[in-house]
Motif scaffolding. Sequence first.
Motif, PDB file in Angstrom:
ATOM      1  N   THR A  26       0.806  -1.019  -0.019  1.00 29.79           N
ATOM      2  CA  THR A  26      -0.117  -0.009   0.064  1.00 29.79           C
ATOM      3  C   THR A  26       0.857   1.239  -0.013  1.00 29.79           C
ATOM      4  N   LEU A  29      -0.598   8.019  -2.612  1.00 30.58           N
ATOM      5  CA  LEU A  29      -0.613   8.371  -3.913  1.00 30.58           C
ATOM      6  C   LEU A  29       0.775   9.418  -4.241  1.00 30.58           C
ATOM      7  N   SER A  44      -3.452  10.833 -12.180  1.00 23.75           N
ATOM      8  CA  SER A  44      -4.957  10.739 -11.914  1.00 23.75           C
ATOM      9  C   SER A  44      -5.758   9.749 -13.042  1.00 23.75           C
ATOM     10  N   VAL A  47      -4.303   6.345 -12.745  1.00 20.23           N
ATOM     11  CA  VAL A  47      -4.650   5.659 -11.703  1.00 20.23           C
ATOM     12  C   VAL A  47      -6.086   5.365 -12.076  1.00 20.23           C
ATOM     13  N   VAL A  51      -8.197   1.763 -11.470  1.00 20.20           N
ATOM     14  CA  VAL A  51      -9.282   1.527 -10.552  1.00 20.20           C
ATOM     15  C   VAL A  51     -10.490   0.963 -11.261  1.00 20.20           C
ATOM     16  N   ARG A  57      -7.078  -0.473  -5.699  1.00 21.03           N
ATOM     17  CA  ARG A  57      -8.043  -0.068  -4.812  1.00 21.03           C
ATOM     18  C   ARG A  57      -7.500   1.331  -4.536  1.00 21.03           C
ATOM     19  N   GLN A  58      -8.612   2.353  -4.289  1.00 19.49           N
ATOM     20  CA  GLN A  58      -8.025   3.645  -3.943  1.00 19.49           C
ATOM     21  C   GLN A  58      -8.820   3.998  -2.696  1.00 19.49           C
ATOM     22  N   GLU A  59      -8.125   4.459  -1.611  1.00 20.42           N
ATOM     23  CA  GLU A  59      -8.858   4.718  -0.289  1.00 20.42           C
ATOM     24  C   GLU A  59      -8.153   6.070   0.531  1.00 20.42           C
ATOM     25  N   VAL A  68      -4.356  10.039   0.015  1.00 21.01           N
ATOM     26  CA  VAL A  68      -5.185   8.891  -0.968  1.00 21.01           C
ATOM     27  C   VAL A  68      -4.078   7.685  -0.962  1.00 21.01           C
ATOM     28  N   TRP A  69      -4.472   6.504  -0.574  1.00 20.33           N
ATOM     29  CA  TRP A  69      -3.554   5.428  -0.360  1.00 20.33           C
ATOM     30  C   TRP A  69      -4.193   4.324  -1.690  1.00 20.33           C
ATOM     31  N   LEU A  70      -3.084   3.787  -2.431  1.00 23.07           N
ATOM     32  CA  LEU A  70      -3.405   2.698  -3.499  1.00 23.07           C
ATOM     33  C   LEU A  70      -2.829   1.426  -3.032  1.00 23.07           C
TER      34      LEU A  70
END
Length: 91
Positions: A26, A29, A44, A47, A51, A57-59, A68-70
């Motif tokens: 993880t 971004l 963006s 990504v 996604v 997964r973007q959270e 933002v974590w990927l």
Amino acid sequence: MTDELDPVIHPAHRLRIYAMLAAGTTLELSVIKDHLDLSPSALSKQVAALVDAGCVRQERLGTDSRRVWLSLTRQGTRAYRDHGAGDDSHR
């Protein structure tokens, strides 16, 4: 044998994002942005494609909603492992 390369992963920037996520599990971004030297809009776009394909997964975690974590999804991990596997893809 380009027919064995995943068209979602294959573009250079996406493949580099994949490699970073596969190595780091993880990542924030901004870390990916700094390492790839992409503009925010270009990153963006790349990504979003990952996604939308269900590979990444973007959270937003914790209290700081700007971060933002990927991470790779199971589908994304499988796709990365199989990307360009050629004759070994049956394993």
